[in-house]
Design an enzyme around this catalytic site. Sequence first.
Site, mmCIF file in Angstrom:
data_model
loop_
_atom_site.group_PDB
_atom_site.id
_atom_site.type_symbol
_atom_site.label_atom_id
_atom_site.label_comp_id
_atom_site.label_asym_id
_atom_site.label_seq_id
_atom_site.Cartn_x
_atom_site.Cartn_y
_atom_site.Cartn_z
ATOM 1 N N LYS A 76 0.878 -0.704 0.021
ATOM 2 C CA LYS A 76 -0.162 -0.233 0.340
ATOM 3 C C LYS A 76 0.987 1.255 -0.176
ATOM 4 O O LYS A 76 2.026 1.366 0.814
ATOM 5 C CB LYS A 76 -0.845 0.050 1.555
ATOM 6 C CG LYS A 76 -2.294 1.427 0.951
ATOM 7 C CD LYS A 76 -3.074 1.192 2.372
ATOM 8 C CE LYS A 76 -3.876 1.908 2.888
ATOM 9 N NZ LYS A 76 -4.745 2.244 3.650
ATOM 10 N N SER A 151 -9.943 2.248 3.002
ATOM 11 C CA SER A 151 -8.668 2.974 2.462
ATOM 12 C C SER A 151 -7.849 1.755 1.456
ATOM 13 O O SER A 151 -7.113 2.600 0.471
ATOM 14 C CB SER A 151 -8.250 4.071 2.792
ATOM 15 O OG SER A 151 -6.945 2.940 3.861
ATOM 16 N N SER A 175 -10.079 -0.452 7.157
ATOM 17 C CA SER A 175 -9.342 -0.269 6.049
ATOM 18 C C SER A 175 -8.893 -0.796 5.286
ATOM 19 O O SER A 175 -8.384 -1.303 3.803
ATOM 20 C CB SER A 175 -8.887 0.974 5.568
ATOM 21 O OG SER A 175 -8.907 2.321 5.779
#
Lengths: 481, 480
Positions: A76, A151, A175
């Site tokens: 990420k 997210s 998330s």
Amino acid sequence: MFTYSIKELAHALAAGKISSQELTQLYLDRIAALDPKLNSFITVTAEHALAQAKAADKKLSTGEAGPLTGIPMAHKDIFCTNGIKTSCASKMLDNFIAPYDATVVSKLNDAGMVMLGKTNMDEFAMGSSNENSFYGNVKNPWNIDYVPGGSSGGSAAAVAARLAPMATATDTGGSIRQPAALCGISGLKPTYGRVSRWGMIAFASSLDQGGIMAQTAEDIALVMNAMAGHDEKDSTSIDLPVPDYTTKLQDSLKGLKIGLPKEYFEGLDPKMAELIHTAAKALEAQGATLQEISLPNVKHSLPVYYVIAPAECSANLARYDGVRYGHRCDNPKDLLDLYQRSRAEGFGAEVKRRILVGTYVLSAGYYDAYYLQAQKVRRLIANDFHAAFEKVDMILGPVTPNAAFKSGEKAQDPVSMYLSDIYTLATNLVGSPGLSIPAGFIDGLPVGLQLIGKHFDEARLLNVAHQYQQITDWHKQMPSI
Amino acid sequence: MQWEVIIGLEVHTQLLTKSKIFSGASTAYGATPNSQACLVDLAFPGVLPVLNKTAVEMALKFGLAVHAEINPYSTFERKQYFYPDLPKGYQISQYQTPIVGKGYLDIELDNGQTKRVGITRAHLEEDAGKSLHDAIPHMSGIDLNRAGTPLLEIVSEPDLRSAEEAVAYLKTLHALVTYLGICDGNMQEGSFRCDANVSIRPVGQKEFGTRAEIKNVNSFRYVEKAINYEIERQKEVLESGGIIVQETRLYDASTNTTRSMRSKEAANDYRYFPDPDLLTLYVSESMMAAASQSMPELPWEKAARFQSDYQLSAYDAKVLTAERGLADYFETVVKLSQAAPKLVANWVMGDLAAFLNKNNLSIEASPISGERLAGLIARIQDNTISGKMAKTVFEAMCESNDTADHIIEARGLKQMTDSSALEKVIEEVMTANPQQLNDYRAGKDKLFAFFVGQVMKATKGQANPQQLNELLLAKLKSNN
């Protein structure tokens, strides 16, 4: 071979069926071909990946390889990667090349994993739909008109579309688990403090936790072995030995006590409720016992979260001031102008909204009514969980109220967006580990089952999930893209 | 109207740790700008603070020295404001619960009385960087070398009643932190900085008046001047019917005035909240035990010992222990010279202090080392030279790196210790001055000094004065 789990890929690598360089190229080719539809990567690091793969192949040939050597993966874009752009999906850090590796990154490097690139996300991890990225929306591979969740939407979409067998992610209020559920993959948010936060760009420090997205619980266990552990550079990381997360995967579920919080099912969409109950029954059939429990204060999670998380983020994001790195406005006329325009231009709407809320709740005269009150209620929620874990070994429920929603559907309604995380927020407030695994489909879109454990009981969560994945094949379903 | 002055002081002491309070970067002063700021100090994305254990130990030592309550659990908060030399946009400080709670410090006033000054608290925090407004034309430079340097902020109760008391408190505190080895006390480099809260009230009134805070006054002398200016300013305002506004004022040494920097209304809302990157700081019993074990002798303990071990007066003991370096120097000289402590004290507090003062040198920077001074005093003690000759030798020592023995040898400054030789000189002087001899013997006692002077002249000052006195008296009287 791109459909393989990490475990299967590791066998193939060990058996010499494929080299890490070939495997890496295979995924790079898939990314090049398919990611334009999904937008799950911000940066693809092909050259870097092939160099890592080459080094991995050398280890594989000399017998120095570990269980993850040569396995491709993605980070990420919230994890700092030395010499590689680390943007947090924000214009603010569009020009930021991290000068160091996050502990998570260096640990997985040490394990010989190969980084394919950095995945898209909501800006500074704020969002539940991946519509808040400076680099554009991420699409759900099951239906590109739908959001992948957020997210960590880029990591989830990439793993679901088999652009990478595994990706790192972070979870501040859901998330990891929410996008994992909406994309039909497995995702673990470990116990707060189990995985180092060093080099993981902060959103809300007391809630942020790095974790893993993969196809199976077993793969998560393999990666957890490399990723978890104490880090002297993170004062909130816990100095407890790291177990081998794979050793308990085969344990029987006999005698396992699972609690179903009635609050999680009140008013739940009947289709979702049915899927979750079906999953619970499957575990019961394997020897677990089910019982209803109550978490009376869990209903306060949303307001508590939306006081504490913005409060912490308002301070954490103060460093982005245009002075030392990141976006700086053109021709500032004085210091105030430099601050105001750099921040106004560098941050997106949702980030600004949370900074404003956070600044407000910490202001003189409001601190007690909001921040302090929220911390007190946070304790009440934690007490509920502690009391529940006196009675049961694990808590089971939905991950989200519904399957994925359409892009743009909630973009103008922040509160409705925030409600997507209603079942995941509490674990962050409490610090417990939470696992999301595929549990079926509603109208063609995947949904997830959530397992919440006692602190540091990740091995048990993975055991239950693994056993569930032995008798179901939801996790093997793949979007056609 | 009669006014009573109320003063409370906040002192920022830079702790003498090797590395910063939340990072591994060096704290050394004077390095190239930004060469001692690591990623944590620069507040890069993703970095985290880790508390420096030594800073905690130093705070505990201070707490023990001022008899303070130590909070077993203390917390770090974020104090938020935007400024270019504050990279994170917040300073990590202790707000709600400091590590050191209430304590006290006894200070000695000019009239010899002791006054007990309350310590409200002392808390750990990080320093900010520096903005350099003159270094680059048309721009402000930022030097983050200082960012993250550990500070212990020591807050006194509003117990001080005059600028003189404030300075006495500061000096005592300064001696204490340097004794403890937790601060180098260097005020020019900003290692020991003081903010003064000053207010006045009519004598007899219970409520405090509105206070002004005077920021960053960096010498004892300026503290006294700034406070006295501020007292007069407040008196003038109040006596002409005005009111004092709560504000922060800056002292300008060049004009000896204070001027308003910002009012309370314009003050920042710092939005303090607990720093989620740091755990609650727990001080265990073993940490407390280790801190007490490592306590050095404190100034007042040393002064008491100097009185009892060296038979020094209270005054001498206080002067010699005012600075740890001076006390160490004194003890070195006593040990090496084997001389009477009072003799050593006189030299250290007299000629040496005057020389250092004149040349604006600290005892640590003294060109005359303890060894060299001991060499000189040893020669006085064993009567090789007289006190008067010693002054000549001392002057020579100030101008060279020579030992006292070399100088005495080179200049032939040895005292005559041979009494028969001295007797011979005395007899010669007596023979050469028959008139004076007669007058003396007729009762003009004052002429004794004349004979001493003549003998000293004849011996080029090398006669031992005491020996000379005895022999001369005997000779003058023997032929009587």
